[in-house]
Design an enzyme around this catalytic site. Sequence first.
Site, PDB file in Angstrom:
ATOM      1  N   THR A 109       0.814  -1.272  -0.166  1.00 25.23           N
ATOM      2  CA  THR A 109      -0.096   0.131  -0.053  1.00 25.23           C
ATOM      3  C   THR A 109       0.919   1.312  -0.019  1.00 25.23           C
ATOM      4  OG1 THR A 109      -0.390   0.080   2.425  1.00 25.23           O
ATOM      5  CG2 THR A 109      -1.943  -1.258   1.205  1.00 25.23           C
TER       6      THR A 109
ATOM      7  N   ASP B  26      -5.837  -0.398   8.167  1.00 23.42           N
ATOM      8  CA  ASP B  26      -6.899  -1.472   8.834  1.00 23.42           C
ATOM      9  C   ASP B  26      -7.997  -1.537   7.837  1.00 23.42           C
ATOM     10  OD1 ASP B  26      -4.929  -1.722  10.709  1.00 23.42           O
ATOM     11  OD2 ASP B  26      -5.988  -0.013  11.856  1.00 23.42           O
TER      12      ASP B  26
HETATM   13  O1  RIB Z   1      -3.742   1.326  12.793  1.00 22.64           O
HETATM   14  C1  RIB Z   1      -4.262   2.109  13.757  1.00 22.64           C
HETATM   15  C2  RIB Z   1      -4.098   1.836  15.113  1.00 22.64           C
HETATM   16  O2  RIB Z   1      -2.631   1.874  15.523  1.00 22.64           O
HETATM   17  C3  RIB Z   1      -4.722   2.458  16.272  1.00 22.64           C
HETATM   18  O3  RIB Z   1      -6.038   2.411  16.632  1.00 22.64           O
HETATM   19  C4  RIB Z   1      -3.693   2.347  17.256  1.00 22.64           C
HETATM   20  O4  RIB Z   1      -4.258   1.646  18.369  1.00 22.64           O
HETATM   21  C5  RIB Z   1      -2.629   1.628  16.890  1.00 22.64           C
HETATM   22  O5  RIB Z   1      -2.494   0.226  16.998  1.00 22.64           O
END
Ligand code: RIB
Length: 286
Positions: free
Chosen positions: A207, A239
Amino acid sequence: MNILNFGSLNIDLVYQVEHIVRPGETIASSAHQVFAGGKGANQSAALARAGATVFHAGQVGQDGQWLVDTLAGQGVDVQHIRVGDVPTGHALIQVDRHGQNSIVLFAGANAQIDRGAINAVLAHFDRGDMLLLQNEINDVSYLIAAAAARGLTVCLNPAPFGPQVRAYPLESVDWLIVNETEATGLAGAATLAALAALCPHAHIALTLGAAGVQYRSPTEQFHLPAPQVEAVDTTGAGDTFIGYFLHGLTAGLTARDAIARAVQAAALCVTRPGAMGSIPAANEID
Ligand code: RIB
């Protein structure tokens, strides 16, 4: 196919700042919020919002029961999350006026996962199921090896990158999803060729933020651009991409179509504040 995500759950302490604090500097923040987060939990939430059946495994402290309840409220199966006595992991997140972030993690309960718990959870899953891993819990190396030995499809997002990742049994990874920082740390260069040299049999998604995604499998290679949007907060975009991408694949989409859908979801995520709360629902992408 069932998806097991063995990963972190964090309490995100988010501070809005003019710029990311510099060494030796003290700055004031204009806003402070507390959100559910953790790369693991965010990815489970994204999978569930995309429409996948996902089981989350991990550990929180007594102060983290609300995170478990939040995930359950998203439709994630939480029966494999342990509540112990070590406090829940947390993340101290600064978000600047351009939506860029800077994160300090404290692992807490995320680093307390023992092999008894791992083996007990894996016993519920079998050949044909998928194990998703990030790099915010302890014993990721063992998880990869144990899952591969059971015949599970292993998907690794080695985030955040640490040098220990290079010693993971990467030859057992079937799906590798990395950003440029993780790719450079892992393979010495943010290129598909360098990553493929480490994981020759894996399907690899690299990415590139606003520049889109590069993809390579043993049979095809392509690049897809990302929609250009005004970023408010980039936290959780990776995510979101992973959740939508894996759901697309397990729902039978081609890699190209799954990535196209996932970049739309990630683009929508960055237009909203927070991590888990900013992951779009499937009907928003449709
Ligand atoms: O990818 C984002 C996340 O990275 C956040 O929610 C934080 O907790 C870290 O783990």
